[in-house]
Design a protein around this motif. Structure first.
Motif, PDB file in Angstrom:
ATOM      1  N   MET A  16       0.869  -1.202  -0.023  1.00  0.00           N
ATOM      2  CA  MET A  16      -0.030  -0.096   0.063  1.00  0.00           C
ATOM      3  C   MET A  16       0.810   1.324  -0.080  1.00  0.00           C
ATOM      4  SD  MET A  16      -3.067  -0.883   2.692  1.00  0.00           S
ATOM      5  CE  MET A  16      -3.915   0.579   2.292  1.00  0.00           C
ATOM      6  N   ASN A  17       1.923   1.299   0.865  1.00  0.00           N
ATOM      7  CA  ASN A  17       2.711   2.418   0.832  1.00  0.00           C
ATOM      8  C   ASN A  17       3.364   2.556  -0.419  1.00  0.00           C
ATOM      9  OD1 ASN A  17       2.955   3.870   3.619  1.00  0.00           O
ATOM     10  ND2 ASN A  17       2.576   1.969   3.970  1.00  0.00           N
ATOM     11  N   ALA A  18       3.998   1.672  -1.266  1.00  0.00           N
ATOM     12  CA  ALA A  18       4.591   1.775  -2.265  1.00  0.00           C
ATOM     13  C   ALA A  18       3.369   2.281  -3.449  1.00  0.00           C
ATOM     14  CB  ALA A  18       5.094   0.233  -2.797  1.00  0.00           C
ATOM     15  N   ASP A  19       2.217   1.580  -3.484  1.00  0.00           N
ATOM     16  CA  ASP A  19       1.124   2.221  -4.313  1.00  0.00           C
ATOM     17  C   ASP A  19       1.105   3.798  -3.966  1.00  0.00           C
ATOM     18  OD1 ASP A  19       0.934  -0.041  -5.540  1.00  0.00           O
ATOM     19  OD2 ASP A  19      -0.909  -0.623  -4.359  1.00  0.00           O
ATOM     20  N   ILE A  20       0.982   4.231  -2.887  1.00  0.00           N
ATOM     21  CA  ILE A  20       0.845   5.466  -2.204  1.00  0.00           C
ATOM     22  C   ILE A  20       2.014   6.394  -2.861  1.00  0.00           C
ATOM     23  CG2 ILE A  20       0.658   7.431  -0.414  1.00  0.00           C
ATOM     24  CD1 ILE A  20      -0.719   4.915   1.131  1.00  0.00           C
ATOM     25  N   LEU A  21       2.910   6.084  -2.799  1.00  0.00           N
ATOM     26  CA  LEU A  21       4.153   6.952  -3.379  1.00  0.00           C
ATOM     27  C   LEU A  21       4.011   7.211  -4.857  1.00  0.00           C
ATOM     28  CD1 LEU A  21       6.960   7.983  -2.869  1.00  0.00           C
ATOM     29  CD2 LEU A  21       7.923   5.937  -3.466  1.00  0.00           C
ATOM     30  N   MET A  22       3.655   6.028  -5.615  1.00  0.00           N
ATOM     31  CA  MET A  22       3.411   6.175  -7.177  1.00  0.00           C
ATOM     32  C   MET A  22       2.290   7.174  -7.263  1.00  0.00           C
ATOM     33  SD  MET A  22       5.563   4.413  -8.716  1.00  0.00           S
ATOM     34  CE  MET A  22       6.776   4.655  -7.385  1.00  0.00           C
ATOM     35  N   HIS A  23       1.196   7.064  -6.549  1.00  0.00           N
ATOM     36  CA  HIS A  23       0.100   7.878  -6.799  1.00  0.00           C
ATOM     37  C   HIS A  23       0.533   9.423  -6.400  1.00  0.00           C
ATOM     38  CE1 HIS A  23      -2.433   4.615  -6.764  1.00  0.00           C
ATOM     39  NE2 HIS A  23      -3.561   5.136  -7.018  1.00  0.00           N
ATOM     40  N   LEU A  24       1.318   9.534  -5.239  1.00  0.00           N
ATOM     41  CA  LEU A  24       1.936  10.926  -4.968  1.00  0.00           C
ATOM     42  C   LEU A  24       2.465  11.586  -6.277  1.00  0.00           C
ATOM     43  CD1 LEU A  24       2.977  10.398  -1.236  1.00  0.00           C
ATOM     44  CD2 LEU A  24       0.950  11.878  -2.113  1.00  0.00           C
ATOM     45  N   TRP A  25       3.401  10.638  -6.539  1.00  0.00           N
ATOM     46  CA  TRP A  25       4.349  11.135  -7.662  1.00  0.00           C
ATOM     47  C   TRP A  25       3.684  11.492  -8.904  1.00  0.00           C
ATOM     48  CZ3 TRP A  25       8.689   6.810  -8.048  1.00  0.00           C
ATOM     49  CH2 TRP A  25       9.513   6.953  -6.896  1.00  0.00           C
ATOM     50  N   SER A  26       2.497  10.673  -9.333  1.00  0.00           N
ATOM     51  CA  SER A  26       1.619  11.138 -10.419  1.00  0.00           C
ATOM     52  C   SER A  26       0.950  12.413 -10.067  1.00  0.00           C
ATOM     53  CB  SER A  26       0.735  10.079 -10.834  1.00  0.00           C
ATOM     54  OG  SER A  26      -0.129   9.954  -9.895  1.00  0.00           O
ATOM     55  N   GLY A  27       0.737  12.838  -8.771  1.00  0.00           N
ATOM     56  CA  GLY A  27       0.206  13.938  -8.220  1.00  0.00           C
ATOM     57  C   GLY A  27       1.063  15.197  -8.139  1.00  0.00           C
ATOM     58  N   GLY A  28       2.188  14.893  -8.639  1.00  0.00           N
ATOM     59  CA  GLY A  28       3.112  16.093  -8.288  1.00  0.00           C
ATOM     60  C   GLY A  28       3.780  16.445  -7.021  1.00  0.00           C
ATOM     61  N   LEU A  29       3.587  15.347  -6.100  1.00  0.00           N
ATOM     62  CA  LEU A  29       4.487  15.417  -4.753  1.00  0.00           C
ATOM     63  C   LEU A  29       5.342  14.392  -5.029  1.00  0.00           C
ATOM     64  CD1 LEU A  29       1.283  15.536  -2.353  1.00  0.00           C
ATOM     65  CD2 LEU A  29       2.798  17.434  -3.015  1.00  0.00           C
ATOM     66  N   ILE A  30       6.521  14.829  -4.440  1.00  0.00           N
ATOM     67  CA  ILE A  30       7.787  13.669  -4.907  1.00  0.00           C
ATOM     68  C   ILE A  30       8.647  13.397  -3.713  1.00  0.00           C
ATOM     69  CG2 ILE A  30       8.078  14.371  -7.229  1.00  0.00           C
ATOM     70  CD1 ILE A  30      10.128  16.365  -6.448  1.00  0.00           C
ATOM     71  N   PRO A  31       7.805  12.807  -2.836  1.00  0.00           N
ATOM     72  CA  PRO A  31       8.677  12.203  -1.636  1.00  0.00           C
ATOM     73  C   PRO A  31       9.616  10.952  -2.203  1.00  0.00           C
ATOM     74  CG  PRO A  31       6.373  11.438  -1.309  1.00  0.00           C
ATOM     75  CD  PRO A  31       6.470  12.351  -2.381  1.00  0.00           C
ATOM     76  N   SER A  32      10.430  10.417  -1.296  1.00  0.00           N
ATOM     77  CA  SER A  32      11.239   9.133  -1.528  1.00  0.00           C
ATOM     78  C   SER A  32      10.730   8.231  -0.808  1.00  0.00           C
ATOM     79  CB  SER A  32      12.624   9.509  -1.324  1.00  0.00           C
ATOM     80  OG  SER A  32      13.374   8.607  -1.800  1.00  0.00           O
ATOM     81  N   TYR A  33      11.246   7.098  -0.825  1.00  0.00           N
ATOM     82  CA  TYR A  33      11.085   6.028   0.238  1.00  0.00           C
ATOM     83  C   TYR A  33      12.276   5.317   0.644  1.00  0.00           C
ATOM     84  CZ  TYR A  33      12.288   2.265  -3.319  1.00  0.00           C
ATOM     85  OH  TYR A  33      12.915   1.782  -4.283  1.00  0.00           O
ATOM     86  N   THR A  34      12.027   4.548   1.683  1.00  0.00           N
ATOM     87  CA  THR A  34      13.183   3.591   2.055  1.00  0.00           C
ATOM     88  C   THR A  34      12.642   2.599   2.776  1.00  0.00           C
ATOM     89  OG1 THR A  34      15.303   3.786   3.390  1.00  0.00           O
ATOM     90  CG2 THR A  34      13.461   4.921   4.558  1.00  0.00           C
ATOM     91  N   THR A  35      13.242   1.438   3.080  1.00  0.00           N
ATOM     92  CA  THR A  35      12.724   0.408   3.858  1.00  0.00           C
ATOM     93  C   THR A  35      13.738   0.320   5.324  1.00  0.00           C
ATOM     94  OG1 THR A  35      12.560  -0.899   2.003  1.00  0.00           O
ATOM     95  CG2 THR A  35      12.441  -2.165   3.949  1.00  0.00           C
ATOM     96  N   LEU A  36      12.970   0.434   6.475  1.00  0.00           N
ATOM     97  CA  LEU A  36      13.537   0.292   7.558  1.00  0.00           C
ATOM     98  C   LEU A  36      12.607  -0.861   8.318  1.00  0.00           C
ATOM     99  CD1 LEU A  36      12.764   4.217   8.808  1.00  0.00           C
ATOM    100  CD2 LEU A  36      15.002   2.785   8.203  1.00  0.00           C
ATOM    101  N   TYR A  37      13.711  -1.934   8.852  1.00  0.00           N
ATOM    102  CA  TYR A  37      13.349  -2.879   9.334  1.00  0.00           C
ATOM    103  C   TYR A  37      12.308  -3.782   8.760  1.00  0.00           C
ATOM    104  CZ  TYR A  37      15.857  -0.503  12.982  1.00  0.00           C
ATOM    105  OH  TYR A  37      16.850   0.038  14.016  1.00  0.00           O
ATOM    106  N   GLY A  38      12.536  -3.586   7.617  1.00  0.00           N
ATOM    107  CA  GLY A  38      11.461  -4.418   6.714  1.00  0.00           C
ATOM    108  C   GLY A  38      10.144  -3.791   6.312  1.00  0.00           C
ATOM    109  N   LYS A  39      10.148  -2.635   6.693  1.00  0.00           N
ATOM    110  CA  LYS A  39       8.738  -1.792   6.638  1.00  0.00           C
ATOM    111  C   LYS A  39       9.206  -0.578   5.455  1.00  0.00           C
ATOM    112  CE  LYS A  39       7.110  -2.701  11.130  1.00  0.00           C
ATOM    113  NZ  LYS A  39       6.541  -2.163  12.380  1.00  0.00           N
ATOM    114  N   TYR A  40       8.279  -0.747   4.599  1.00  0.00           N
ATOM    115  CA  TYR A  40       8.558   0.446   3.502  1.00  0.00           C
ATOM    116  C   TYR A  40       7.849   1.583   4.139  1.00  0.00           C
ATOM    117  CZ  TYR A  40       7.979   2.344  -1.411  1.00  0.00           C
ATOM    118  OH  TYR A  40       8.151   2.957  -2.474  1.00  0.00           O
ATOM    119  N   THR A  41       8.541   2.447   3.988  1.00  0.00           N
ATOM    120  CA  THR A  41       8.392   3.975   4.457  1.00  0.00           C
ATOM    121  C   THR A  41       8.378   5.057   3.430  1.00  0.00           C
ATOM    122  OG1 THR A  41      10.483   4.200   5.384  1.00  0.00           O
ATOM    123  CG2 THR A  41       8.976   3.234   6.873  1.00  0.00           C
ATOM    124  N   LEU A  42       7.626   5.898   3.605  1.00  0.00           N
ATOM    125  CA  LEU A  42       7.812   7.228   2.706  1.00  0.00           C
ATOM    126  C   LEU A  42       8.737   8.170   3.560  1.00  0.00           C
ATOM    127  CD1 LEU A  42       3.953   7.656   2.134  1.00  0.00           C
ATOM    128  CD2 LEU A  42       5.591   6.678   0.935  1.00  0.00           C
TER     129      LEU A  42
END
Length: 71
Positions: A16-42
């Motif tokens: 879900m967080n990976a999908d959210i990131l893609m939606h944010l990018w397509s909407g003009g917001l450009i955060p990045s991501y990382t994985t912390l302790y196996g959890k995908y984070t924005l």
């Protein structure tokens, strides 16, 4: 930070967080991501001196809106 919803597995929350990131990018917001302790984070790096609190309020509102619409 990451979007979480009760009752969802870590795997589903990661997807879900990976999908959210893609939606944010397509909407003009450009955060990045990382994985912390196996959890995908924005991830947001605040370096622009013109950034305002309202910019981050908008980002959080969009993350919640998109997350609530994902299945």
């Amino acid at each position: 930070f990451r979007y979480i919803r009760d009752g969802f597995s870590e795997k589903k929350l990661n997807e879900m967080n990976a999908d959210i990131l893609m939606h944010l990018w397509s909407g003009g917001l450009i955060p990045s991501y990382t994985t912390l302790y196996g959890k995908y984070t924005l991830r947001v790096c605040i370096t622009n001196h013109r950034s305002k609190k309202s910019d981050f309020d908008h980002l959080v509102k969009e993350v919640v809106r998109i997350g609530q619409n994902l299945k």
